[in-house]
Design an enzyme around this catalytic site. Structure first.
Site, PDB file in Angstrom:
ATOM      1  N   HIS A   1      42.904  45.326  35.143  1.00 61.62           N
ATOM      2  CA  HIS A   1      42.713  45.518  36.520  1.00 61.62           C
ATOM      3  C   HIS A   1      42.096  44.368  36.840  1.00 61.62           C
ATOM      4  O   HIS A   1      40.929  44.394  36.525  1.00 61.62           O
ATOM      5  CB  HIS A   1      42.252  46.800  36.598  1.00 61.62           C
TER       6      HIS A   1
ATOM      7  N   GLY B   1      37.566  47.836  45.537  1.00 63.43           N
ATOM      8  CA  GLY B   1      36.864  47.750  46.858  1.00 63.43           C
ATOM      9  C   GLY B   1      35.927  46.635  46.707  1.00 63.43           C
ATOM     10  O   GLY B   1      35.183  46.522  47.804  1.00 63.43           O
TER      11      GLY B   1
ATOM     12  N   LYS C   1      37.871  41.649  45.233  1.00 62.91           N
ATOM     13  CA  LYS C   1      38.676  40.819  44.678  1.00 62.91           C
ATOM     14  C   LYS C   1      39.972  40.138  45.537  1.00 62.91           C
ATOM     15  O   LYS C   1      40.073  38.965  45.383  1.00 62.91           O
ATOM     16  CB  LYS C   1      39.311  41.492  43.591  1.00 62.91           C
TER      17      LYS C   1
ATOM     18  N   ASP D   1      45.980  43.329  41.348  1.00 61.15           N
ATOM     19  CA  ASP D   1      45.648  44.628  40.855  1.00 61.15           C
ATOM     20  C   ASP D   1      46.110  44.773  39.326  1.00 61.15           C
ATOM     21  O   ASP D   1      45.340  44.894  38.576  1.00 61.15           O
ATOM     22  CB  ASP D   1      46.577  45.620  41.822  1.00 61.15           C
TER      23      ASP D   1
END
Length: 305
Positions: free
Chosen positions: A138, A156, A159, A177
């Site tokens: 991730h 949150g 990034k 992601d």
């Protein structure tokens, strides 16, 4: 162990199927090809039978110099090891004996019009990536001034927003992601997307954006070599390292250690600029330059004078 089918290879390089069509689902597990040379004179002690066998003009011309009996013997000796497939280069035509054996044993015989050297270079490059050990993490992956960077941190933390700022500054987006990491060598780690998320960047309060549609083709690239691992984390009072040069830290992926930097967030802090500075500083270190070392040398020279 990762593998790909002969059919996938055929589709990728638009190869012509000459024989052994029933064996198109045979699996390829090794990333290097092989040109059988010693095997044609009967030496099989180190024959890599699990590799794709490529027959160029040199191999075919040699076989044509043999008598029919010798030719059938040598080809039969190789075919009985059941390699994944044979690929004939340069569009060569005089190969009915190969067709015969491959049909008998169900081994795909393929042909390309490309020259041997060019085709092997392309094929080896493709197989290295297709068969490389990989993992997914991730993160967000960007290329800053030619330097591949992973941006990590809790959901949150910012990034994707940071990546968006970097894109606006002319840098390139790779993945959001889910970042797929591939080990191409002992010290080479490649970062790419998982195809589903290709070109998409998710921004909170905005939603998905297509980077290529919004900012053009030059704002995106499919893959990049990863050389920096940057973690975004909340601001911690009295925990920042204010020394001239921080002690090197590393994160390990697939057995490869990547330099790790922690960037603490605070309102008003230009995170994108800090990432650009980190990338440029890493590049200078590769050239042998250290700002801290130069600073200390100036101090020492001043004290001596």
């Amino acid at each position: 162990m990762k593998s790909i089918s002969v059919q996938s290879l055929t589709d990728m390089f638009h190869l012509e199927v000459l024989a052994g069509a029933e064996g198109m689902e045979r699996m390829i597990t090794r990333h290097q090809t092989h040109r059988p040379g010693l095997e044609f004179v009967g030496y099989f002690d180190f024959f890599p039978m699990e590799r794709v066998q490529v027959l160029g003009r040199k191999e075919i011309t040699y076989l044509l110099t043999l008598s029919v009996e010798e030719r059938m013997l040598h080809i039969g000796n190789i075919v009985k090891y059941h390699p994944p497939c044979f690929i004939v280069t340069s569009g060569q035509q005089e190969i009915p004996y190969l067709t015969l054996f491959c049909n008998q044993e169900g081994i795909p015989l393929l042909r390309t019009t490309e020259t041997t050297t060019e085709f092997i270079a392309k094929l080896n490059g493709y197989l290295v990536k297709a068969l490389a050990p990989e993992m997914s993490i991730h993160a967000v992956c960007v290329n800053v001034s030619g330097i591949g960077i992973l941006l990590r941190g809790k959901s949150g933390i910012g990034k994707s927003e940071t990546a968006h700022t970097l894109i606006r500054r002319g840098h390139r987006f790779v993945a959001d992601d889910i970042v797929v990491l591939k080990k191409l060598g002992p010290a080479t780690l490649l970062g790419t997307h998982n195809e589903i998320t290709r070109e998409f960047l998710a921004l909170r309060s905005i939603g998905l954006i297509n980077v290529v549609r919004q900012y053009g083709r030059t704002a995106f690239q499919d893959e990049t070599r990863i050389v920096l691992d940057i973690e975004l984390c909340p601001w911690k009072e009295d925990s920042l390292n204010n020394e001239l040069e921080a002690v090197p830290q590393f994160t390990e992926y697939l057995g490869i250690q990547i330099p790790h930097i922690e960037v603490q967030l605070q309102p008003g802090r230009d995170v994108a600029s800090l990432i650009e500075a980190a990338a440029n500083n890493w590049y200078l270190r590769q050239l042998g330059y250290s700002a801290a070392e130069e600073f200390m040398k100036r101090v020492e020279d001043e004290m001596q004078s």
